[in-house]
Design an enzyme around this catalytic site. Structure first.
Site, PDB file in Angstrom:
ATOM      1  N   THR A  31       0.846  -1.203   0.000  1.00 30.16           N
ATOM      2  CA  THR A  31       0.000   0.000   0.000  1.00 30.16           C
ATOM      3  C   THR A  31       0.878   1.248   0.000  1.00 30.16           C
ATOM      4  OG1 THR A  31      -1.497  -1.324   1.359  1.00 30.16           O
ATOM      5  CG2 THR A  31      -2.074   0.992   1.039  1.00 30.16           C
ATOM      6  N   ASP A  81       1.411   4.949   6.601  1.00 30.11           N
ATOM      7  CA  ASP A  81       1.753   3.522   6.523  1.00 30.11           C
ATOM      8  C   ASP A  81       0.487   2.675   6.412  1.00 30.11           C
ATOM      9  OD1 ASP A  81       3.262   1.216   6.468  1.00 30.11           O
ATOM     10  OD2 ASP A  81       4.163   1.496   8.448  1.00 30.11           O
ATOM     11  N   GLY A  82       0.660   1.455   5.952  1.00 27.92           N
ATOM     12  CA  GLY A  82      -0.420   0.489   5.872  1.00 27.92           C
ATOM     13  C   GLY A  82      -0.559  -0.285   7.172  1.00 27.92           C
ATOM     14  N   ALA A  83      -1.393  -1.318   7.143  1.00 27.39           N
ATOM     15  CA  ALA A  83      -1.560  -2.192   8.312  1.00 27.39           C
ATOM     16  C   ALA A  83      -2.031  -3.553   7.819  1.00 27.39           C
ATOM     17  CB  ALA A  83      -2.582  -1.599   9.278  1.00 27.39           C
ATOM     18  N   ASP A  84      -1.792  -4.556   8.648  1.00 26.46           N
ATOM     19  CA  ASP A  84      -2.289  -5.898   8.330  1.00 26.46           C
ATOM     20  C   ASP A  84      -3.690  -6.099   8.878  1.00 26.46           C
ATOM     21  OD1 ASP A  84       0.145  -6.886   7.029  1.00 26.46           O
ATOM     22  OD2 ASP A  84       1.017  -6.496   8.993  1.00 26.46           O
ATOM     23  N   GLU A 103       9.196   0.937  11.653  1.00 21.42           N
ATOM     24  CA  GLU A 103       7.893   1.614  11.508  1.00 21.42           C
ATOM     25  C   GLU A 103       7.459   2.228  12.843  1.00 21.42           C
ATOM     26  OE1 GLU A 103       5.975  -1.075   7.919  1.00 21.42           O
ATOM     27  OE2 GLU A 103       5.428  -1.547   9.965  1.00 21.42           O
ATOM     28  N   LYS A 121      -8.823  -5.073   5.613  1.00 20.96           N
ATOM     29  CA  LYS A 121      -7.988  -4.970   6.826  1.00 20.96           C
ATOM     30  C   LYS A 121      -8.798  -4.614   8.076  1.00 20.96           C
ATOM     31  CE  LYS A 121      -4.207  -5.493   4.291  1.00 20.96           C
ATOM     32  NZ  LYS A 121      -3.175  -4.492   4.151  1.00 20.96           N
TER      33      LYS A 121
END
Ligand SMILES: O=C[C@H](O)[C@H](O)[C@H](O)COP(=O)(O)O
Length: 218
Positions: A31, A81-84, A103, A121
């Protein structure tokens, strides 16, 4: 819309939060790769970036965006930032790409964490995604035994060495009802460098790519 289209839409929406003549905190992952593409389109309006991984650094530099060492920078207005996984309190699991420690460090410096995700997510309770824990290599077995005591099933992510020279344990079968408590408990195990729970440092803004556009959650 594919999952990647949704990631891209969320990533481009984050440009709205980038302030002119600032240094931008940049995360890691698929992402964020879209976000770096987006940032490149306005690169003349920013001073540069601080990066959370060697991979993001390489991509940023490829676009001619200057990458600063975090030690040279005392403030960042945003970290993107993205995330899981992300829950309704904006607590996240991160580290699917093994970049969790850097991060967490870069995001700690930033005023605002802008999380960019696709709608797969979003979860009510964190833990279906195995929780990554970065560990000093010699402590791996000890830390794994301690994680079992906390109710998880740790699995060594074989073949992966983090940018910091450490290893990753992915902890399965945790239903994380109290992310703040668990983040602190895991951090207190000797040999743990960081865990992928971002609850003490939750997102301030979440941009979610969906079939019908990007939703903004605060
Ligand atoms: O270590 C990797 C990071 O925490 C990523 O932000 C996370 O894994 C999400 O990655 P992606 O955007 O590829 O789903």
């Amino acid at each position: 819309m594919t999952q990647d289209d949704k990631k891209k839409a969320a990533a481009y929406a984050a440009l709205e939060y980038v302030e002119k003549d600032t240094i931008v905190g940049v995360g890691t992952g698929s992402t964020v790769n879209h976000f770096i593409d987006a940032l490149a389109t306005i690169k003349n309006n920013i001073v540069g970036a601080v990066s959370s991984s060697e991979a993001s650094t390489e991509k940023l530099k490829g676009f001619g965006i200057e990458v600063f060492d975090l030690n040279e920078v005392s403030e960042l207005s945003i970290y993107v930032d993205g995330a899981d996984e992300i829950n309704p309190y904006n607590h996240m699991i991160k580290g699917g790409g093994a970049a969790l420690t850097r991060e967490k460090i870069v995001s700690a410096v930033a005023d605002k964490f802008i999380c960019i995700v696709d709608d797969t997510k979003n979860v009510d309770i964190l833990g279906d995604f195995p929780l990554p824990v970065e560990v000093i290599p010699m402590a791996r077995s000890y830390v794994a035994r301690e994680l079992v005591k906390l109710g998880g099933d740790p699995v060594y992510r074989e073949g992966v060495v983090t940018d910091n020279g450490n290893v990753i344990l992915d902890v399965y079968n945790l239903k994380i009802a109290e992310p703040l408590t668990l983040e602190n408990q895991i951090n207190s195990i000797v040999g743990v460098v960081t865990n992928g729970l971002f609850a003490n440092r939750a997102a301030n803004v979440v941009l979610v790519g969906t079939d019908s556009g990007v939703n903004t959650l605060k």
